[in-house]
Design a protein around this motif. Structure first.
Motif, PDB file in Angstrom:
ATOM      1  N   GLY A   1       0.888  -1.152  -0.081  1.00 47.53           N
ATOM      2  CA  GLY A   1       0.010  -0.081   0.048  1.00 47.53           C
ATOM      3  C   GLY A   1       0.856   1.217   0.083  1.00 47.53           C
ATOM      4  N   PRO A   2       0.186   2.470   0.153  1.00 46.55           N
ATOM      5  CA  PRO A   2       0.912   3.808   0.004  1.00 46.55           C
ATOM      6  C   PRO A   2       1.909   3.746   1.306  1.00 46.55           C
ATOM      7  CG  PRO A   2      -1.401   4.176  -0.133  1.00 46.55           C
ATOM      8  CD  PRO A   2      -1.132   2.540  -0.041  1.00 46.55           C
ATOM      9  N   PRO A   3       3.039   4.670   1.190  1.00 46.28           N
ATOM     10  CA  PRO A   3       3.482   5.226   0.035  1.00 46.28           C
ATOM     11  C   PRO A   3       4.132   4.614  -1.137  1.00 46.28           C
ATOM     12  CG  PRO A   3       4.917   5.596   1.807  1.00 46.28           C
ATOM     13  CD  PRO A   3       3.915   4.818   2.158  1.00 46.28           C
ATOM     14  N   TYR A   4       4.022   4.886  -2.248  1.00 47.45           N
ATOM     15  CA  TYR A   4       4.558   4.435  -3.526  1.00 47.45           C
ATOM     16  C   TYR A   4       5.682   5.328  -3.992  1.00 47.45           C
ATOM     17  CZ  TYR A   4       0.234   1.686  -3.639  1.00 47.45           C
ATOM     18  OH  TYR A   4      -0.788   0.966  -3.126  1.00 47.45           O
ATOM     19  N   ALA A   5       6.751   4.433  -4.695  1.00 44.58           N
ATOM     20  CA  ALA A   5       7.794   5.310  -5.217  1.00 44.58           C
ATOM     21  C   ALA A   5       7.414   5.885  -6.507  1.00 44.58           C
ATOM     22  CB  ALA A   5       9.062   4.243  -5.378  1.00 44.58           C
ATOM     23  N   ASP A   6       8.109   6.951  -6.795  1.00 45.87           N
ATOM     24  CA  ASP A   6       7.766   7.503  -8.080  1.00 45.87           C
ATOM     25  C   ASP A   6       8.510   7.028  -9.412  1.00 45.87           C
ATOM     26  OD1 ASP A   6       6.063   9.507  -7.080  1.00 45.87           O
ATOM     27  OD2 ASP A   6       7.677  10.975  -6.788  1.00 45.87           O
ATOM     28  N   CYS A   7       7.874   7.226 -10.381  1.00 48.37           N
ATOM     29  CA  CYS A   7       8.523   6.354 -11.619  1.00 48.37           C
ATOM     30  C   CYS A   7       9.802   7.484 -12.072  1.00 48.37           C
ATOM     31  CB  CYS A   7       7.727   6.287 -12.696  1.00 48.37           C
ATOM     32  SG  CYS A   7       8.332   6.019 -14.206  1.00 48.37           S
ATOM     33  N   VAL A   8      10.792   6.964 -12.230  1.00 51.61           N
ATOM     34  CA  VAL A   8      12.113   7.606 -12.387  1.00 51.61           C
ATOM     35  C   VAL A   8      12.057   8.582 -13.834  1.00 51.61           C
ATOM     36  CG1 VAL A   8      13.751   6.350 -11.016  1.00 51.61           C
ATOM     37  CG2 VAL A   8      13.504   6.028 -13.485  1.00 51.61           C
ATOM     38  N   LEU A   9      11.087   7.958 -14.710  1.00 48.50           N
ATOM     39  CA  LEU A   9      10.927   8.631 -16.121  1.00 48.50           C
ATOM     40  C   LEU A   9       9.867   9.620 -15.979  1.00 48.50           C
ATOM     41  CD1 LEU A   9      11.588   5.652 -18.262  1.00 48.50           C
ATOM     42  CD2 LEU A   9      13.047   7.317 -17.607  1.00 48.50           C
ATOM     43  N   CYS A  10       8.768   9.401 -15.333  1.00 44.97           N
ATOM     44  CA  CYS A  10       7.441  10.130 -15.818  1.00 44.97           C
ATOM     45  C   CYS A  10       7.001  10.675 -14.531  1.00 44.97           C
ATOM     46  CB  CYS A  10       6.335   9.348 -16.462  1.00 44.97           C
ATOM     47  SG  CYS A  10       5.653   8.023 -15.343  1.00 44.97           S
ATOM     48  N   ARG A  11       7.544  10.285 -13.373  1.00 45.30           N
ATOM     49  CA  ARG A  11       7.338  10.775 -12.065  1.00 45.30           C
ATOM     50  C   ARG A  11       5.961  10.572 -11.299  1.00 45.30           C
ATOM     51  NH1 ARG A  11      11.861  10.842  -9.780  1.00 45.30           N
ATOM     52  NH2 ARG A  11      11.049  12.141  -8.276  1.00 45.30           N
ATOM     53  N   LYS A  12       5.252   9.498 -12.041  1.00 47.03           N
ATOM     54  CA  LYS A  12       3.978   8.927 -11.566  1.00 47.03           C
ATOM     55  C   LYS A  12       4.215   7.897 -10.580  1.00 47.03           C
ATOM     56  CE  LYS A  12       1.277  10.059 -15.685  1.00 47.03           C
ATOM     57  NZ  LYS A  12       0.469   9.438 -16.909  1.00 47.03           N
ATOM     58  N   PRO A  13       3.364   7.472  -9.807  1.00 47.63           N
ATOM     59  CA  PRO A  13       3.327   6.604  -8.675  1.00 47.63           C
ATOM     60  C   PRO A  13       3.480   5.116  -9.359  1.00 47.63           C
ATOM     61  CG  PRO A  13       1.411   7.681  -8.004  1.00 47.63           C
ATOM     62  CD  PRO A  13       1.835   8.326  -9.510  1.00 47.63           C
ATOM     63  N   THR A  14       4.416   4.248  -9.008  1.00 44.38           N
ATOM     64  CA  THR A  14       4.602   3.084  -9.381  1.00 44.38           C
ATOM     65  C   THR A  14       4.105   1.901  -8.409  1.00 44.38           C
ATOM     66  OG1 THR A  14       6.514   2.668  -7.780  1.00 44.38           O
ATOM     67  CG2 THR A  14       7.196   3.786  -9.915  1.00 44.38           C
TER      68      THR A  14
ATOM     69  N   TYR B   1       5.692  -0.109  -6.285  1.00 43.42           N
ATOM     70  CA  TYR B   1       6.678  -0.533  -5.545  1.00 43.42           C
ATOM     71  C   TYR B   1       6.805   0.389  -4.378  1.00 43.42           C
ATOM     72  CZ  TYR B   1       7.912  -2.643  -9.760  1.00 43.42           C
ATOM     73  OH  TYR B   1       7.707  -3.579 -10.992  1.00 43.42           O
ATOM     74  N   PRO B   2       7.234   0.042  -3.215  1.00 44.44           N
ATOM     75  CA  PRO B   2       7.393   0.686  -1.887  1.00 44.44           C
ATOM     76  C   PRO B   2       8.235   1.905  -2.124  1.00 44.44           C
ATOM     77  CG  PRO B   2       8.409  -1.147  -1.854  1.00 44.44           C
ATOM     78  CD  PRO B   2       7.885  -1.449  -3.125  1.00 44.44           C
ATOM     79  N   GLU B   3       7.987   3.059  -1.278  1.00 41.45           N
ATOM     80  CA  GLU B   3       8.933   4.399  -1.483  1.00 41.45           C
ATOM     81  C   GLU B   3      10.168   3.912  -0.907  1.00 41.45           C
ATOM     82  OE1 GLU B   3       7.965   7.772   1.056  1.00 41.45           O
ATOM     83  OE2 GLU B   3       7.425   8.731  -1.028  1.00 41.45           O
ATOM     84  N   SER B   4      10.333   3.233   0.017  1.00 43.93           N
ATOM     85  CA  SER B   4      11.694   2.582   0.662  1.00 43.93           C
ATOM     86  C   SER B   4      12.400   1.895  -0.043  1.00 43.93           C
ATOM     87  CB  SER B   4      11.171   1.977   1.892  1.00 43.93           C
ATOM     88  OG  SER B   4      10.699   0.548   1.670  1.00 43.93           O
ATOM     89  N   TYR B   5      12.056   1.628  -1.225  1.00 52.23           N
ATOM     90  CA  TYR B   5      13.046   0.658  -2.282  1.00 52.23           C
ATOM     91  C   TYR B   5      14.098   1.724  -2.545  1.00 52.23           C
ATOM     92  CZ  TYR B   5      14.680  -2.230  -5.699  1.00 52.23           C
ATOM     93  OH  TYR B   5      15.820  -2.852  -6.635  1.00 52.23           O
ATOM     94  N   ARG B   6      15.241   1.359  -2.788  1.00 47.51           N
ATOM     95  CA  ARG B   6      16.622   1.948  -3.241  1.00 47.51           C
ATOM     96  C   ARG B   6      16.634   1.403  -4.648  1.00 47.51           C
ATOM     97  NH1 ARG B   6      19.117   5.602  -0.232  1.00 47.51           N
ATOM     98  NH2 ARG B   6      18.513   5.674   1.948  1.00 47.51           N
ATOM     99  N   GLY B   7      16.672   2.209  -5.453  1.00 48.57           N
ATOM    100  CA  GLY B   7      17.050   1.732  -6.960  1.00 48.57           C
ATOM    101  C   GLY B   7      16.064   2.244  -8.084  1.00 48.57           C
ATOM    102  N   ILE B   8      16.196   2.083  -9.201  1.00 47.29           N
ATOM    103  CA  ILE B   8      15.355   2.490 -10.388  1.00 47.29           C
ATOM    104  C   ILE B   8      13.852   1.827 -10.153  1.00 47.29           C
ATOM    105  CG2 ILE B   8      15.107   2.720 -12.539  1.00 47.29           C
ATOM    106  CD1 ILE B   8      18.346   2.406 -12.925  1.00 47.29           C
ATOM    107  N   THR B   9      13.040   2.649 -10.022  1.00 47.31           N
ATOM    108  CA  THR B   9      11.686   2.305 -10.239  1.00 47.31           C
ATOM    109  C   THR B   9      10.812   3.011 -11.451  1.00 47.31           C
ATOM    110  OG1 THR B   9      10.874   3.779  -8.519  1.00 47.31           O
ATOM    111  CG2 THR B   9      11.445   1.593  -7.858  1.00 47.31           C
ATOM    112  N   MET B  10      10.091   2.039 -12.007  1.00 51.26           N
ATOM    113  CA  MET B  10       9.284   2.539 -13.105  1.00 51.26           C
ATOM    114  C   MET B  10       7.846   2.235 -12.836  1.00 51.26           C
ATOM    115  SD  MET B  10      11.644   2.278 -16.488  1.00 51.26           S
ATOM    116  CE  MET B  10      12.724   0.951 -16.093  1.00 51.26           C
ATOM    117  N   CYS B  11       6.932   3.064 -13.356  1.00 50.93           N
ATOM    118  CA  CYS B  11       5.750   2.554 -13.520  1.00 50.93           C
ATOM    119  C   CYS B  11       5.223   1.631 -14.490  1.00 50.93           C
ATOM    120  CB  CYS B  11       4.704   3.937 -13.750  1.00 50.93           C
ATOM    121  SG  CYS B  11       4.724   4.565 -15.481  1.00 50.93           S
TER     122      CYS B  11
END
Length: 65
Positions: free
Chosen positions: A25-38, A40-50
């Motif tokens: 559930g929230p909070p979700y990480a932002d997509c590194v390309l378009c900045r929309k929610p993915t 994946y968890p916000e706490s994840y370190r690394g590249i996340t994409m929607c």
């Protein structure tokens, strides 16, 4: 001799094991390309994409031939 049981597909797993874990559930990480929610968890370190950017990136990097 061919095996028609359907189990032979398991040998060719295309799942990317480097994907981050899905968020419960929230909070979700932002997509590194378009900045929309993915997904994946916000706490994840690394590249996340929607899902849309993941699909587009897979299309760009797929083998053609």
């Amino acid at each position: 001799m061919s095996d028609d049981s359907g189990d032979s597909d398991r040998e060719y797993c295309l799942i990317d094991a480097t994907r981050p874990p899905r968020a419960e559930g929230p909070p979700y990480a932002d997509c590194v390309l378009c900045r929309k929610p993915t997904e994946y968890p916000e706490s994840y370190r690394g590249i996340t994409m929607c899902p849309v950017c993941e699909w587009q990136e897979a299309q760009r990097t797929a083998c053609s031939g």
